[in-house]
Write a protein that holds these residues in place. Structure first.
Motif, PDB file in Angstrom:
ATOM      1  N   LYS A   1      49.195 -50.106 -26.479  1.00 13.23           N
ATOM      2  CA  LYS A   1      48.559 -49.459 -25.329  1.00 13.23           C
ATOM      3  C   LYS A   1      48.420 -47.961 -25.567  1.00 13.23           C
ATOM      4  CE  LYS A   1      49.585 -52.659 -21.605  1.00 13.23           C
ATOM      5  NZ  LYS A   1      50.237 -52.844 -20.311  1.00 13.23           N
ATOM      6  N   SER A   2      49.421 -47.349 -26.171  1.00 12.19           N
ATOM      7  CA  SER A   2      49.331 -45.906 -26.436  1.00 12.19           C
ATOM      8  C   SER A   2      48.275 -45.614 -27.496  1.00 12.19           C
ATOM      9  CB  SER A   2      50.686 -45.333 -26.838  1.00 12.19           C
ATOM     10  OG  SER A   2      51.099 -45.827 -28.092  1.00 12.19           O
ATOM     11  N   LYS A   3      48.146 -46.481 -28.498  1.00 14.24           N
ATOM     12  CA  LYS A   3      47.097 -46.302 -29.514  1.00 14.24           C
ATOM     13  C   LYS A   3      45.712 -46.420 -28.880  1.00 14.24           C
ATOM     14  CE  LYS A   3      49.544 -48.201 -33.506  1.00 14.24           C
ATOM     15  NZ  LYS A   3      49.591 -49.338 -34.445  1.00 14.24           N
ATOM     16  N   ILE A   4      45.547 -47.402 -28.008  1.00 14.76           N
ATOM     17  CA  ILE A   4      44.258 -47.614 -27.337  1.00 14.76           C
ATOM     18  C   ILE A   4      43.915 -46.414 -26.467  1.00 14.76           C
ATOM     19  CG2 ILE A   4      43.085 -49.022 -25.592  1.00 14.76           C
ATOM     20  CD1 ILE A   4      44.697 -51.430 -26.767  1.00 14.76           C
ATOM     21  N   LEU A   5      44.885 -45.912 -25.710  1.00 12.77           N
ATOM     22  CA  LEU A   5      44.647 -44.742 -24.861  1.00 12.77           C
ATOM     23  C   LEU A   5      44.314 -43.516 -25.703  1.00 12.77           C
ATOM     24  CD1 LEU A   5      44.550 -43.680 -21.990  1.00 12.77           C
ATOM     25  CD2 LEU A   5      46.992 -43.155 -22.188  1.00 12.77           C
ATOM     26  N   GLU A   6      44.969 -43.358 -26.829  1.00 15.18           N
ATOM     27  CA  GLU A   6      44.697 -42.227 -27.736  1.00 15.18           C
ATOM     28  C   GLU A   6      43.261 -42.289 -28.261  1.00 15.18           C
ATOM     29  OE1 GLU A   6      46.215 -41.181 -32.149  1.00 15.18           O
ATOM     30  OE2 GLU A   6      47.801 -41.508 -30.660  1.00 15.18           O
ATOM     31  N   ILE A   7      42.808 -43.460 -28.627  1.00 19.44           N
ATOM     32  CA  ILE A   7      41.435 -43.627 -29.119  1.00 19.44           C
ATOM     33  C   ILE A   7      40.436 -43.368 -27.997  1.00 19.44           C
ATOM     34  CG2 ILE A   7      39.783 -45.312 -30.031  1.00 19.44           C
ATOM     35  CD1 ILE A   7      42.174 -46.525 -31.601  1.00 19.44           C
TER      36      ILE A   7
ATOM     37  N   PHE B   1      42.870 -53.672 -35.127  1.00 21.78           N
ATOM     38  CA  PHE B   1      44.223 -53.324 -35.551  1.00 21.78           C
ATOM     39  C   PHE B   1      44.780 -54.314 -36.569  1.00 21.78           C
ATOM     40  CE2 PHE B   1      43.989 -51.549 -31.168  1.00 21.78           C
ATOM     41  CZ  PHE B   1      44.045 -50.222 -31.540  1.00 21.78           C
ATOM     42  N   ASN B   2      43.911 -55.019 -37.297  1.00 28.08           N
ATOM     43  CA  ASN B   2      44.383 -55.909 -38.347  1.00 28.08           C
ATOM     44  C   ASN B   2      45.059 -55.096 -39.436  1.00 28.08           C
ATOM     45  OD1 ASN B   2      43.685 -58.501 -37.489  1.00 28.08           O
ATOM     46  ND2 ASN B   2      41.578 -58.242 -38.121  1.00 28.08           N
ATOM     47  N   ASN B   3      45.952 -55.736 -40.157  1.00 30.99           N
ATOM     48  CA  ASN B   3      46.721 -55.038 -41.186  1.00 30.99           C
ATOM     49  C   ASN B   3      45.837 -54.430 -42.267  1.00 30.99           C
ATOM     50  OD1 ASN B   3      49.049 -55.778 -39.859  1.00 30.99           O
ATOM     51  ND2 ASN B   3      49.341 -57.613 -41.080  1.00 30.99           N
TER      52      ASN B   3
ATOM     53  N   PHE C   1      38.500 -48.054 -35.863  1.00 33.05           N
ATOM     54  CA  PHE C   1      37.798 -48.141 -34.595  1.00 33.05           C
ATOM     55  C   PHE C   1      36.396 -47.592 -34.795  1.00 33.05           C
ATOM     56  CE2 PHE C   1      40.014 -44.127 -34.659  1.00 33.05           C
ATOM     57  CZ  PHE C   1      39.068 -43.228 -34.228  1.00 33.05           C
ATOM     58  N   THR C   2      35.470 -48.108 -33.987  1.00 34.06           N
ATOM     59  CA  THR C   2      34.073 -47.698 -34.067  1.00 34.06           C
ATOM     60  C   THR C   2      33.568 -47.423 -32.662  1.00 34.06           C
ATOM     61  OG1 THR C   2      33.821 -49.186 -35.952  1.00 34.06           O
ATOM     62  CG2 THR C   2      31.813 -48.331 -34.963  1.00 34.06           C
ATOM     63  N   PHE C   3      32.928 -46.277 -32.508  1.00 30.50           N
ATOM     64  CA  PHE C   3      32.371 -45.854 -31.224  1.00 30.50           C
ATOM     65  C   PHE C   3      30.856 -45.987 -31.273  1.00 30.50           C
ATOM     66  CE2 PHE C   3      30.294 -42.439 -28.836  1.00 30.50           C
ATOM     67  CZ  PHE C   3      30.725 -42.732 -27.563  1.00 30.50           C
ATOM     68  N   VAL C   4      30.267 -46.493 -30.187  1.00 31.67           N
ATOM     69  CA  VAL C   4      28.814 -46.600 -30.078  1.00 31.67           C
ATOM     70  C   VAL C   4      28.407 -46.044 -28.720  1.00 31.67           C
ATOM     71  CG1 VAL C   4      26.836 -48.157 -30.036  1.00 31.67           C
ATOM     72  CG2 VAL C   4      28.760 -48.663 -31.533  1.00 31.67           C
ATOM     73  N   ASP C   5      27.490 -45.080 -28.747  1.00 30.33           N
ATOM     74  CA  ASP C   5      26.918 -44.546 -27.512  1.00 30.33           C
ATOM     75  C   ASP C   5      25.737 -45.444 -27.149  1.00 30.33           C
ATOM     76  OD1 ASP C   5      26.057 -43.124 -25.364  1.00 30.33           O
ATOM     77  OD2 ASP C   5      25.626 -41.277 -26.465  1.00 30.33           O
ATOM     78  N   LEU C   6      25.901 -46.254 -26.133  1.00 28.06           N
ATOM     79  CA  LEU C   6      24.890 -47.245 -25.773  1.00 28.06           C
ATOM     80  C   LEU C   6      23.609 -46.629 -25.222  1.00 28.06           C
ATOM     81  CD1 LEU C   6      27.205 -49.985 -24.215  1.00 28.06           C
ATOM     82  CD2 LEU C   6      26.258 -49.896 -26.525  1.00 28.06           C
ATOM     83  N   LYS C   7      23.657 -45.333 -24.891  1.00 33.21           N
ATOM     84  CA  LYS C   7      22.441 -44.649 -24.430  1.00 33.21           C
ATOM     85  C   LYS C   7      21.413 -44.542 -25.545  1.00 33.21           C
ATOM     86  CE  LYS C   7      25.179 -41.807 -21.345  1.00 33.21           C
ATOM     87  NZ  LYS C   7      25.803 -40.502 -21.201  1.00 33.21           N
TER      88      LYS C   7
END
Length: 156
Positions: A31-37, A74-76, A81-87
């Motif tokens: 959860k902390s990793k997800i919030l950090e991302i 988060f696989n070994n 992580f990949t970010f996509v701006d849907l706009k």
């Protein structure tokens, strides 16, 4: 007799408590990793990502209001992580690659098409080589990807 029953009760309690402790600790770390991302892409209000789901060490989150999408793996082997701006995206589809003539899924990718440049952005979602259980999670991941494809398409 009372002493042996007490000792057996304590041993059983320890056997049950240890896995629960490690599971809760791992969950808190994730959860902390997800919030950090999330904070990387929306530092002022990371909670605007209104829908977040995890399955098989993959987490997908979407901000339907600001039209942002993040896929976290988060696989070994990957931990990316990949970010996509849907706009900036005109369409999204799933690429399901099967093995030879069989129906065995080898790879699942999200393919985004940019509006202005018509450039294709491919984000890996499932890879047979990274799957420890082999084909059991392929079906689950495929269903999960189809669900999220609909959410992404609705946000575009």
């Amino acid at each position: 007799m009372d002493t042996s029953v007490t000792i057996i009760g304590i041993v059983i309690a320890i056997i049950v408590a240890i896995p629960i402790y490690f599971s809760a600790r791992t969950n808190a770390v994730n959860k902390s990793k997800i919030l950090e991302i999330k904070k990387k892409f929306n530092p002022s209000n990371p909670k605007e990502f209104d829908l977040t789901e995890s399955q098989n060490k993959k987490t997908l989150t979407i901000d339907t209001k600001n039209r942002k999408f993040i896929l976290m793996n988060f696989n070994n082997n990957q931990k990316e992580f990949t970010f996509v701006d849907l706009k900036t995206i005109s369409s999204c589809k799933l690429l399901v690659i099967t093995e030879g003539r069989s129906d065995s899924i080898v790879k699942i990718d999200f393919e985004f098409l940019e509006k202005e440049t018509s450039k294709k952005i491919t984000i890996p979602f499932y890879d047979f080589d990274d799957d420890r259980i082999k084909q059991i999670s392929a079906y689950q991941d495929h269903e999960f990807a189809k669900k999220w494809l609909k959410l992404i398409q609705d946000s575009i």
